[in-house]
Every structure is written in structure tokens, then in C-alpha cells.
Design a protein around this motif. Structure first.
Motif, mmCIF file in Angstrom:
data_model
loop_
_atom_site.group_PDB
_atom_site.id
_atom_site.type_symbol
_atom_site.label_atom_id
_atom_site.label_comp_id
_atom_site.label_asym_id
_atom_site.label_seq_id
_atom_site.Cartn_x
_atom_site.Cartn_y
_atom_site.Cartn_z
ATOM 1 N N MET B 309 0.835 -1.207 0.000
ATOM 2 C CA MET B 309 0.000 0.000 0.000
ATOM 3 C C MET B 309 0.867 1.254 0.000
ATOM 4 O O MET B 309 0.630 2.190 -0.766
ATOM 5 C CB MET B 309 -0.921 0.005 1.225
ATOM 6 C CG MET B 309 -2.126 -0.914 1.070
ATOM 7 S SD MET B 309 -3.013 -1.105 2.614
ATOM 8 C CE MET B 309 -4.010 0.390 2.609
ATOM 9 N N PHE B 310 1.895 1.245 0.848
ATOM 10 C CA PHE B 310 2.763 2.420 0.938
ATOM 11 C C PHE B 310 3.419 2.732 -0.405
ATOM 12 O O PHE B 310 3.721 3.873 -0.714
ATOM 13 C CB PHE B 310 3.867 2.200 1.996
ATOM 14 C CG PHE B 310 3.379 2.340 3.408
ATOM 15 C CD1 PHE B 310 2.477 3.346 3.740
ATOM 16 C CD2 PHE B 310 3.845 1.507 4.422
ATOM 17 C CE1 PHE B 310 2.034 3.489 5.057
ATOM 18 C CE2 PHE B 310 3.409 1.636 5.721
ATOM 19 C CZ PHE B 310 2.491 2.632 6.036
ATOM 20 N N LEU B 311 3.669 1.683 -1.177
ATOM 21 C CA LEU B 311 4.364 1.892 -2.453
ATOM 22 C C LEU B 311 3.412 2.317 -3.567
ATOM 23 O O LEU B 311 3.847 2.727 -4.644
ATOM 24 C CB LEU B 311 5.105 0.610 -2.853
ATOM 25 C CG LEU B 311 6.278 0.244 -1.939
ATOM 26 C CD1 LEU B 311 6.886 -1.079 -2.346
ATOM 27 C CD2 LEU B 311 7.337 1.330 -1.927
ATOM 28 N N GLY B 320 -6.455 9.015 4.066
ATOM 29 C CA GLY B 320 -7.130 7.941 4.778
ATOM 30 C C GLY B 320 -6.490 6.598 4.505
ATOM 31 O O GLY B 320 -6.308 5.783 5.400
ATOM 32 N N ARG B 321 -6.152 6.363 3.226
ATOM 33 C CA ARG B 321 -5.542 5.069 2.905
ATOM 34 C C ARG B 321 -4.160 4.956 3.544
ATOM 35 O O ARG B 321 -3.762 3.887 4.002
ATOM 36 C CB ARG B 321 -5.449 4.891 1.388
ATOM 37 C CG ARG B 321 -6.834 4.721 0.786
ATOM 38 C CD ARG B 321 -6.813 4.086 -0.572
ATOM 39 N NE ARG B 321 -8.153 4.212 -1.147
ATOM 40 C CZ ARG B 321 -8.483 5.135 -2.036
ATOM 41 N NH1 ARG B 321 -7.578 5.968 -2.508
ATOM 42 N NH2 ARG B 321 -9.716 5.206 -2.474
ATOM 43 N N MET B 322 -3.458 6.080 3.541
ATOM 44 C CA MET B 322 -2.153 6.082 4.217
ATOM 45 C C MET B 322 -2.336 5.740 5.689
ATOM 46 O O MET B 322 -1.574 4.963 6.278
ATOM 47 C CB MET B 322 -1.500 7.469 4.118
ATOM 48 C CG MET B 322 -0.867 7.761 2.798
ATOM 49 S SD MET B 322 0.495 6.640 2.458
ATOM 50 C CE MET B 322 1.807 7.490 3.284
ATOM 51 N N PHE B 323 -3.369 6.348 6.244
ATOM 52 C CA PHE B 323 -3.675 6.112 7.665
ATOM 53 C C PHE B 323 -3.948 4.625 7.902
ATOM 54 O O PHE B 323 -3.397 4.003 8.818
ATOM 55 C CB PHE B 323 -4.885 6.959 8.053
ATOM 56 C CG PHE B 323 -5.368 6.734 9.460
ATOM 57 C CD1 PHE B 323 -4.650 7.201 10.543
ATOM 58 C CD2 PHE B 323 -6.579 6.071 9.686
ATOM 59 C CE1 PHE B 323 -5.109 7.005 11.834
ATOM 60 C CE2 PHE B 323 -7.038 5.871 10.980
ATOM 61 C CZ PHE B 323 -6.301 6.343 12.058
ATOM 62 N N GLY B 324 -4.776 4.063 7.018
ATOM 63 C CA GLY B 324 -5.106 2.638 7.141
ATOM 64 C C GLY B 324 -3.865 1.779 7.035
ATOM 65 O O GLY B 324 -3.657 0.847 7.824
ATOM 66 N N ALA B 325 -3.020 2.100 6.052
ATOM 67 C CA ALA B 325 -1.804 1.316 5.861
ATOM 68 C C ALA B 325 -0.900 1.435 7.086
ATOM 69 O O ALA B 325 -0.312 0.450 7.536
ATOM 70 C CB ALA B 325 -1.068 1.796 4.614
ATOM 71 N N ALA B 326 -0.839 2.655 7.636
ATOM 72 C CA ALA B 326 -0.002 2.862 8.819
ATOM 73 C C ALA B 326 -0.510 2.026 9.986
ATOM 74 O O ALA B 326 0.274 1.391 10.700
ATOM 75 C CB ALA B 326 0.005 4.337 9.197
#
Lengths: 373, 416, 317
Positions: B309-311, B320-326
Motif C-alpha cells: 500500500m505504501f508503495l 485515509g488510505r495512508m492512515f489505514g496502511a499505517a
């Protein structure tokens, strides 16, 4: 039973009351595992003169079994037994001797053929044709075979007659062996012991005389009422065994306190007998463990006179303590509190849920703002 | 400190509703803890001689400090690799670290049976240097102090800006002095977590026969070190996202994307190490259709998912997606840690083909244990809010009034 | 300024180096059995399950009885396992030829995990602890407990492969409880073995199923017993090698495995040796942390200077 009183029995002169007489019969009945009325019935039969005829043969022995039968205390059970049964031949008790007594044997055999009780005391030597024990020029083995052929029931009293006993101890120079080994194919009730407890004999004989039956026997011919369990299971010192209190040496504190004698070599755990339950000669505690000596296993073939007295043996039938923990005993905590499980699950659920919800919400908002841009 | 990012105290009401709720949660936990000191550990926990550490060790210490490793990971980036632009993240990360480690340490004091003897721990002649736990204990004790010293600049900045002349004087004198000493403290702040985070993995080396072979490896220290970095990066991203939503903290997507690429590297490095280790040491034979294999695969998936996801640019663009991935990155490390310490621990060990040997013991945290863990997390969040409101920790984007939206997720994140 | 691939590789190199060091650095030396070490030999073929040792242990160590209430509600008047009031327990394994009994107590490992992990040496080999305790003599190998340096972390319980150390869960001031080979019953007036320790369990055992002695002699005795009756025993002395060796040795009857008796299968290398090798390797006797610290401090100070210089330039514009 009104007609049966002491006068008729002729016991009064011996200082034995009718009451005492019935008591002995009842004790004997109880020893064999019969109900109290059986004792009364025995007494009745005896009073009617229906005494069982007994032929008692002595072979390789010390006469200890006879002696213990006679050395009973008050009431004089020894005499009583002799009154309860009609001893038609007994080498130790007979006043007669020589040809006279041999004739008596012939007579008894003839008169009660198929009905009399044969009691064998002592081992029978087999080696060299059985020449090592002869009475009146007759070899023991021949006498036994001849008498047993006509007997109604055969009882081997003492360890010698039961399986060879002391005379058969290594190196067994005479090839001594027990009556059951000679009389193959015949039912021989064995009452091993050194000596055997007189009550076990009395009970067996009276049951045969009264009911014509023999007590239940195990595969070695031992009455189960007396030899069904090992001494260890009913031992008066058993609580000390269970508590782990052992005499470490003769005369030590534990020994003086009556602790378990197992560590000193007690054979109780493998020896079948009722010594701990039925006192010898009515003297409480008059048996080895009772006086502070380990059981020597005198009744048990292979142990008595074979295993050294102070060598200890494994426990044959471990009984009480009833339960031992498993190697990995149960310590579960799960399921003891449904609430804890629920709350724990709820916390994990809330964390995951909050994460998912927050992610979705922020993603959606973020997408909206992206589109605006 | 970069010239443009100036953290400031958030201010606002100290005792709002969420704060009261957090304090209430901690209050219940405090009662349980107090009871523990009178009655012993047994009555409040499901810990037994079989599962002797319960969740207090694997969660309160190992997972909390993993989250607190944000200070370590950001510190590494910022100071060691000299990426100045991450300065804005340092203060919140350090504060979270200080709080998480303090809570970890306090939880230990509650779990310790003979806590009163722990005053002897600094007595060097009695140190048993073979003990991984001693290393962890000493490092954590020192690191907690170091972290709070790292928090001090915020406090001193706050003092310097204070209206009280005395406070202001203290802040103005000690602030620069501390700033001078900072490099040596920061070096310690990087060395210590390197040591004790790997030792946290090393703790389980001794329990060889009791840990499932897929988890027990000589690489435990390395894997724990790598997972603490991934957890730390994840925690910082998640934290700042929440702060952005609640207090309008500065949120630089570009910065986060860069940092998360590093995190993706960490996560992938972990996966490669883990799989290679299992393959090399011939443990592939333990893979079967059973619970351990399921957990093993689930863990790897938890590590792989945020990495991928991060990539992805699509994720990088969306806050939000960054948050989820984190969050996933944090969850991955947490799962690995709890599995290695608790889920895959069996008192009687495992058979040669990887089946648990029934030992008669099992475990699920008792109500008391859960309450203490939740209460500890709650007081941690409360402390963070309190300090950020009073002292300049968070770098704020503009003067837009803050809202309280998102305090829910804040709790959720911090309690991991 | 973005994070370059080079930076990432730098980080990976550090992690990789740590890993490599862990794998290759010289292993911690194995602990050899002490020549004077004492221990016990338990012969499961001899034990008749009388539990005299259990009772004697309770008495010798002044441990309270433990009544446990089972699922059926009835009280169980004997300990079900080692616990905070039981340092020695007899367990049973049911088999085709009746039960085999198993005695469980501290194994007094040659290289114990509990000693390796104990933070301040509360659990230590007698006379070899960090703290000098009067009256202890080195070389006996008995694992003893010093409550004054124990913080109650229970790491010993995690480390012990035999699950021996127990914790007083229901006590505000708890202790770790485990067999210390009745060292307190040693008689200083005696010569030889009894001046070191005097395990009550061995003293009372009616069948010498458990005997106390020097580990070396017990090992020889165990082998002698196996050689004398090869069909009676498993051809193995448990504890000679397992987990680096234990000072309490076990003989099992043929047909009953040691695992059935609850003794785990352990490699010959002790867990302590493995754990310490892996953990210590990267430290290079303390050189690594110091070097790392100095390096980092220098690096940080340098970047700080650069940054300040940059700021000055910025302000100058």
C-alpha cells in the motif's frame, strides 16, 4: 435349639459355655464369609453328633501348624476344634502309637470313605522316589496318594503342604513339594502360612461339614476369603505408608512410633493373607507387622523363605492413594469467566473496528477533497 | 528544528468529555492495580505458572514500546540520516515514545512480584549480563529518562513563552543549554532502543522449546528491531493524521509518502528475513493446515499489505488510505510480537512436527488484566492530550480552530 | 530532499550487519558439569508411588498442605503439580503394565536457563552468584534462590524448559519457590556429601528410587543399572546430555519414553548457551554500543552544525 445345651454337648466340664461355643462357630462362619445363622447351624449339627471326620497327615514339617492350633487362648479354641471335628487320625495328638495307630488310619479310611476331610501338614519329598520321609515304613508320597484317593475334601495346611514351604527352600535337597503338586487333578484347598491361621482351617472344615461345599478358591487353591487380598491393603500401618512415614531402621524413632515397615523389607505388598484382619490365637497384634517386624511373606510362594527377609519388593497392586496427577495436569483458566473473554474480545474488536471505520471515513473525506482540487 | 515548523501548545479545555472518559477508564484500572498490591497478582489476573507473563508483558511492554518506537524511527531518519524535514514529527513522536515507555515501565512494576526489590537494579555489581531482561530493564529505565529529557525542550519552550517572569527565565536559560547537550542525548536515544528492542526479541531465545519453531529463531532480535521500526513509522503516520484531523496539525503528504516508502522497505525487509530464515533453517516442513501456519501466513500478509500500500501512488495520495496502511503496519508488528511472546508460547513445548504438547495450561486475559491494559492505554492518550494542550509539541498548519472530531481513532491507535 | 536508495541501503546494511554478527560471532562456551556437583538419580522402575518423598519434602521445607478443589467439588488432598507450596511431586503415567511413577522437582541443570536469565542472580548456582552470600560453597552446582535480589519478574518460569520455578500468585509479597536440594538440611558436622545437602526425598525413599550423590557417581550408577538389566530400562540416562546436562538424572522403564514422563526432548546444547551466544554476539564485549554511541554523537553533532550554518545563511539573505 432347646435340646442343644451345654450338658448335651458335654462341654460344661471343659469350662466352655454354650454361648462361647456358638460364638466360636459364628466366628469361624464369619471367617469363611458365611452369615451368622450358618454358625448356629454348624453348632446344631455338631450337637447332633454330625462331626466331620478328619484325617491329619504329617510330612516334612515342624508341627507348627498343629501347635498354633493347640496354643489358642481363652476360650480354648484348640479343644473346641477338636470337639467340633472328629479327628480320627493325627500323629501328634494320638496317644496310641505303632501298629495301633496305623490300624486306626485304615479303619477311618474304610468307614468314612469319600466323606472324610484330609488335612495335609508338611511338604512331600519327591527326590529319589520320595525316600526322605517315611512313616511306618511307608513313603509320604505313597501315603498321601492312597489317602487322598478316598478323601471327600483335601486341605493343605501351612506353606509346606501348600507349596513346599521351608523344606523346599533352596537348595531343596529332598525335592520337597506341596500337596497340590503331588495330587494333580484333585481340588486341594491350600491354607499357606507359617503357621496358617487356625480360623481359616476351622472355617473351611465347618463349611464343608455343614453345607458340603468348599469356600471360593483362587487359582492356587487358596480360599478367597482369607487370601483374596495382599496384607498391604488392610495393614494396620497403612496410614503411615500413605503419609510417607517409614521406619528407617530398627529401633529408630519412626520404628518406635509404629511407622510403616516397608523400607525395612516388608513383603506385605505382595503377600496374600488375612493376617492383618484375623488375629492369631485371638491375641491382638500377634503377627510380625503387629510386633514391629516386617512381613516375611511366609504365605507367598516365591517370597517366603526365598526372598531375603530385609529386601523390599515393589508394590503389586498400587491402591490408595487413589489418585495421582497426570504428567501435565489440568490448569485451565479459560472458560472460568465468560465476561473476561467477552471483554477481551470486545476490546480487540473495538480497536480493529475503530481502525477500519476511521480509515474509511478519512479516505472518503480525502477523496472528496481530491476531487475538489 | 527547521525554521518553518514551529510547534505550539494547542491550548483549550483540559477536562473535556473525552478526557473525562479516559480518566474514568484509568480510574477503574487504578482500583484493580491497587487491589493487586494488597492481594497479589493472582486474584486480578489469569496468569498462572504456565502463562506467567499474561498480556501485561507482551502487550503493555512489548507492543506499547513498539508503538513508542516512533521516537526511535523518526530520530534515525531525522538525525542519523540527516533528514531535517522530519523535525516537525520529532516532538509528537518523542512524546508518544516517552509516554509509551513510561507506561511499559509502570506496567512492569505492577506485574513484578517483588517490585520493591527493583530499586537494586542500578547496582552494577549484581548485574547478570547474561540476562536479556536485565538489558531491557536497564535500557528502558535509562531510555525513559532520555525520552523525557527529549520532551523537555517543548516544556522549556513553553516556559520561555510563559508570562511568568520566573518560568520565562528558567526556560530561556535552560533551553539553549539543553540544546547544546542534545546531540549526546539523542545519540543515546538511538543507541538504547537499538539495544533493547532487539533484546526484547532476544528475551524469547531462552524459551527455545516452548516457542513454535516458526517463531523461535536466532533472528528474533533482528526481527524485533526491524518490526519496531515499522511499527514506529506506522504509529507516527497514524498519530499525525489524527492530530491533523483533531488539531489541524501540519500534515505533509509528500513527507509521509517518503517516510512510508522507508517503512515499506522495513516491512519488506522483515518479510524477506522471516521467510528466508524459515526456508534456510529447514523449517518449511512446519507449514501445514494448522493454526500456527495460519498465524504465520496472516502475519506475513499483515506485513506485506501495508508495504504494498505504501508503495502505491493511489494510497500515497489519499490521507485515509495512508492512515489505514499505517495502522496495518502497527498491527503487523503488534501481531508478530504477541504471537512470539504469547500465542505461540506453550509451557510444555511443541512436538517435533510442530504440534503443541498439552500442558494443562491455557490462557486468556482476565477482566482485571484487560482493564489494566486498557486503563494504561487510556492514561497514555490522556497524558498526550494534556501535554500537547499545555506545551508546544504539535506543529500546527494554521490558526483554524481545532475540533474534537477523531478523538475516537486517537484512542484506538494509542491503545494498540 | 528525498530519501535516496543509498540511505535505505545504509539502514539495511546496519540491520544486516547485526544479523550477520549474531550468526557468526563466537559462541558462548558450553558449561561443563562441575566435578564436585551433587544431584539426584531417579529410577522410575523402582518408584512405587508411595509419595513418601512428597510428604518429606513438605515437612523438610516447611511447606503448607495444599488442598485443591477439583471439578467434581471434592477436595484433593495432595498437590496436583509443582506449585508455590510443592517443590516435589509424584505423578503417574498409566501404561499397559500398570502405572509408571514420575518424580518432578528442580533438575539443577548444569547450565540452567533460570540462572542465565535472572536479572540480579537471585537464582544462581550455589556460591557462583553475583552477590556473595555467606555460607554458600561454589562447585556444588545446586541452583539456589536468594529472595533479596529477586524482583519477581518470572522470567525464570519462561526460561525453564521443565516448568519448575513456581510463583506465589496469591501473595502480596510473593516468592519464587523451587527445590534447592535441601541444602538447608546439610549438616556441617558431617563429612562428604551430607555436609553439602541432604535431600529429604532421598532420605525417606523406601526403595532407593531416588538417591542423592555426586553427579558423576550417579551417572555411573545409572549406567551400571542399565547394563545390569538391559531389558528393564530405556537405554538412556536422561539428563546426561539433555539441555547441556542436568544434575538430576532419570532412568525410565523400557516401554515408557521420557517424553511420556513429561521430560521434554532437548538438544544437547543448553538454551542458555544458545541464547547468550546470539544475544551477546553483536555486542563484541561492549565495544559495539560504545562505538555506535560515539559514532552517532559525532554524526548528529556534525549535521547539527551544518543545519545551523544553513540557517545562518538563510537569515543572512
Amino acid at each position: 435349639m432347646n435340646d442343644m445345651d451345654s450338658e448335651v454337648l458335654g462341654l460344661e466340664t471343659k469350662g466352655v459355655s454354650r454361648r462361647d461355643f456358638i460364638k466360636v462357630c459364628t466366628t469361624a462362619a464369619a471367617a469363611v464369609g458365611l452369615p451368622a445363622w450358618a454358625g448356629e447351624k454348624m453348632a446344631e449339627n455338631v450337637a447332633k453328633g454330625k462331626k466331620p471326620s478328619v484325617i491329619w497327615l504329617h510330612f516334612q514339617e515342624c508341627t507348627g501348624c498343629t501347635e498354633s492350633l493347640l496354643r489358642t487362648s481363652h476360650p480354648d479354641v484348640g479343644s473346641l476344634i477338636l470337639d467340633l471335628v472328629s479327628v480320627d487320625y493325627h500323629e501328634t495328638l494320638f496317644a496310641a502309637a505303632g501298629r495301633q495307630i496305623e490300624e486306626a488310619l485304615e479303619k477311618a479310611l474304610h468307614e468314612n470313605e469319600g466323606k472324610f476331610v484330609l488335612v495335609v501338614e508338611g511338604a512331600i519329598p519327591e527326590k529319589d522316589g520320595g525316600i526322605y520321609c517315611q512313616v511306618g515304613g511307608k513313603k509320604a508320597i505313597d501315603t498321601l496318594n492312597a489317602v487322598a484317593a478316598k478323601a471327600g475334601a483335601i486341605i493343605a495346611i501351612g506353606s509346606c503342604a501348600s507349596w513346599g514351604g521351608v523344606p523346599s527352600a533352596a537348595p531343596n535337597p529332598t525335592g520337597a513339594t506341596g500337596a497340590p503338586q503331588i495330587l494333580k487333578g484333585k481340588t486341594v484347598v491350600t491354607l499357606p502360612g507359617c503357621p496358617a491361621n487356625p480360623y481359616n482351617l476351622l472355617g473351611t472344615v465347618l463349611q464343608y461339614a455343614t453345607f458340603g461345599t468348599l469356600p471360593a478358591l483362587d487359582d492356587l487353591g487358596r480360599p478367597k476369603f482369607a487370601y483374596g487380598r495382599v496384607i498391604h491393603e488392610d495393614c494396620q500401618r497403612r496410614p503411615h505408608f500413605d503419609a510417607g512415614r517409614f521406619a528407617q531402621a530398627f529401633g529408630d524413632e519412626g520404628h518406635r512410633n509404629g511407622y510403616c515397615l516397608y523400607k525395612l523389607g516388608c513383603k506385605g505388598p505382595q503377600t496374600h493373607a488375612n493376617c492383618s484382619l484375623l488375629d492369631f490365637c485371638e491375641v491382638p497384634g500377634a503377627w510380625p507387622v503387629g510386633i514391629g517386624h516386617p512381613c516375611v511373606g511366609c504365605t507367598e510362594q516365591g517370597i517366603g523363605f526365598n526372598v531375603p527377609i530385609y529386601t523390599n519388593l515393589p508394590i503389586q497392586n498400587p491402591t490408595a492413594p487413589m489418585a495421582y496427577p497426570a504428567v501435565h495436569p489440568d490448569h485451565t483458566v479459560l472458560g472460568k469467566s465468560a465476561l473476561a473473554v467477552g471483554v477481551g474480545g470486545a476490546v480487540i474488536g473495538a480497536i480493529v473496528g475503530a481502525g477500519v471505520v476511521a480509515t474509511r471515513k478519512i479516505s472518503a473525506e480525502s477523496e472528496k477533497s481530491e476531487r475538489k482540487e | 528544528m527547521s525554521a518553518h515548523d514551529h510547534p505550539k501548545a494547542i491550548g483549550g479545555s483540559l477536562l473535556d468529555r473525552s478526557m473525562l472518559m479516559l480518566l474514568a477508564l484509568f480510574g477503574v484500572a487504578a482500583v484493580v492495580m491497587a487491589y493487586r498490591f494488597f492481594a497479589g497478582v493472582g486474584p486480578v489476573s489469569n496468569m498462572t505458572d504456565g502463562f506467567t507473563w499474561g498480556i501485561w508483558e507482551p502487550v503493555n511492554v512489548v507492543v506499547f514500546t513498539g508503538i513508542g518506537a516512533g521516537a526511535y524511527s523518526v530520530g534515525l531518519l531525522c538525525y542519523l540520516l540527516n533528514k531535517g524535514q522530519y523535525h516537525g514529527l520529532v516532538r509528537p513522536a518523542v512524546l508518544v515514545g516517552a509516554i509509551a515507555y513510561t507506561l511499559g515501565g509502570s506496567s512492569i512494576m505492577i506485574a513484578l512480584g517483588r517490585y520493591w526489590n527493583s530499586y537494586l537494579l542500578p547496582w552494577v555489581p549484581w548485574w547478570n549480563l547474561s540476562s536479556a531482561l536485565l538489558e531491557v530493564a536497564i535500557c528502558v529505565i535509562v531510555y525513559v529518562s532520555v525520552l523525557w529529557i527529549e520532551v523537555l525542550p517543548s516544556v522549556l519552550d513553553g516556559a520561555a513563552a510563559s508570562r511568568s517572569p520566573r518560568w520565562s527565565a528558567i526556560g530561556k536559560t535552560w533551553g539553549p543549554r539543553l540544546a547544546k547537550a542534545m546531540p549526546y542525548i539523542i545519540a543515546l536515544a538511538i543507541l538504547l532502543p537499538t539495544m533493547h528492542q532487539s533484546s526484547l526479541g532476544g528475551l524469547m531465545l531462552i524459551a527455545g522449546p516452548k516457542i513454535h519453531p516458526l517463531w523461535h529463531t536466532a533472528l528474533l532480535p533482528t526481527l524485533f528491531l526491524v518490526s519496531c521500526l515499522s511499527m514506529g513509522f506506522g504509529a507516527v503516520v497514524a498519530l499525525v493524521t489524527i492530530l491533523n484531523l483533531t488539531w489541524n496539525a501540519k500534515h505533509d503528504p509528500k513527507l509521509f509518502a517518503d517516510m512510508s516508502k522507508v517503512n515499506a522497505g522495513m516491512l519488506l525487509f522483515y518479510v524477506v528475513l522471516r521467510v528466508a530464515d524459515v526456508a534456510w533453517s529447514g523449517k518449511l516442513r512446519f507449514l501445514a493446515l494448522d493454526f500456527p501456519t495460519f498465524l504465520f501466513v496472516a502475519e506475513l500478509a499483515l506485513f506485506l499489505a501495508p508495504a504494498l500500500m505504501f508503495l502505491s501512488p493511489r494510497v500515497q495520495r489519499n490521507k485515509g488510505r495512508m492512515f489505514g496502511a499505517a495502522l496495518l503496519a502497527v498491527a503487523a508488528g503488534a501481531a508478530y510480537r504477541v504471537d512470539a511472546y504469547l500465542t505461540m508460547y506453550r509451557p510444555a513445548g511443541w512436538t517435533a512436527d510442530g504440534k503443541p504438547i498439552a500442558a494443562g495450561w491455557n490462557y486468556w486475559p482476565s477482566l482485571g488484566e484487560t482493564i489494566v491494559t486498557v486503563g494504561m492505554a487510556a492514561i497514555g492518550v490522556a497524558l498526550f492530550i494534556f501535554i500537547s494542550r499545555k506545551f508546544p509539541v504539535v506543529v500546527v498548519e494554521d490558526v483554524r480552530a481545532h475540533t474534537t472530531v477523531g478523538s475516537g481513532p486517537a484512542k484506538a491507535v494509542a491503545s494498540r | 530532499m528525498r530519501i535516496s536508495r543509498r540511505d535505505l541501503l545504509k539502514g539495511a546494511a546496519v540491520a544486516g550487519a547485526t544479523t550477520a554478527l549474531a550468526g557468526t560471532a563466537s559462541a558462548r562456551e558450553a558449561v561443563e558439569p562441575r566435578p564436585e556437583a551433587v544431584g539426584m538419580l531417579f529410577d522410575a522402575t523402582q518408584c512405587v508411588g508411595c509419595r513418601a518423598c512428597q510428604t518429606a519434602c513438605k515437612r523438610a521445607n516447611k511447606l503448607p498442605v495444599d488442598l485443591e478443589t477439583g471439578e467434581t467439588g471434592g477436595q484433593y488432598d495432595a498437590p496436583r503439580d509443582l506449585n508455590s507450596t510443592t517443590k516435589n511431586v509424584i505423578k503417574a503415567v498409566e501404561g499397559a503394565n500398570g502405572p509408571t511413577y514420575m518424580k518432578q522437582q528442580c533438575m539443577h541443570c548444569v547450565d540452567p536457563s533460570c540462572v542465565s536469565v535472572c536479572m540480579m542472580g537471585a537464582l544462581h548456582k550455589e556460591g557462583e552468584g553475583k552477590k556473595k552470600i555467606p555460607g554458600e560453597r561454589a562447585g556444588t552446582g545446586i541452583v539456589v534462590y536468594d529472595k533479596n535480589t529477586c524482583v519477581g519478574c518470572r522470567y525464570c518460569q519462561i526460561g525453564c524448559a521443565f516448568n519448575v520455578p513456581k510463583f506465589e500468585w496469591f501473595d502480596a509479597f510473593p516468592l519464587i519457590v523451587k527445590c534447592e536440594l535441601c541444602r538447608h538440611r546439610a549438616d556441617p558436622k558431617q563429612e562428604g556429601l551430607l555436609s553439602i545437602a541432604n535431600p529429604a526425598c532421598c532420605e525417606v525413599c523406601p526403595r532407593e528410587a531416588v538417591v542423592y550423590g555426586r553427579r558423576e557417581e550417579l551417572l555411573a550408577e545409572a549406567k551400571r543399572r542399565i547394563a545390569a538389566a538391559p531389558t528393564r530400562y530405556q537405554q538412556h540416562v536422561y539428563g546426561e546430555k539433555e539441555g547441556g546436562g542436568t544434575q538430576v538424572l532419570y532412568l525410565a522403564p523400557a516401554g515408557v519414553s521420557f517424553t511420556q514422563l513429561g521430560l521434554p526432548e532437548l538438544p544437547d546444547r543448553s538454551q542458555a548457551s544458545f541464547s547468550e551466544s546470539v544475544s551477546h554476539a553483536p555486542y563484541l564485549h561492549g565495544v559495539t554500543p560504545v562505538a555506535l554511541y560515539l559514532g552517532m554523537a559525532a554524526l548528529i553533532a556534525r549535521s547539527r552544525k551544518k543545519e545551523e550554518a544553513a540557517e545562518h545563511r538563510e537569515e543572512g539573505k
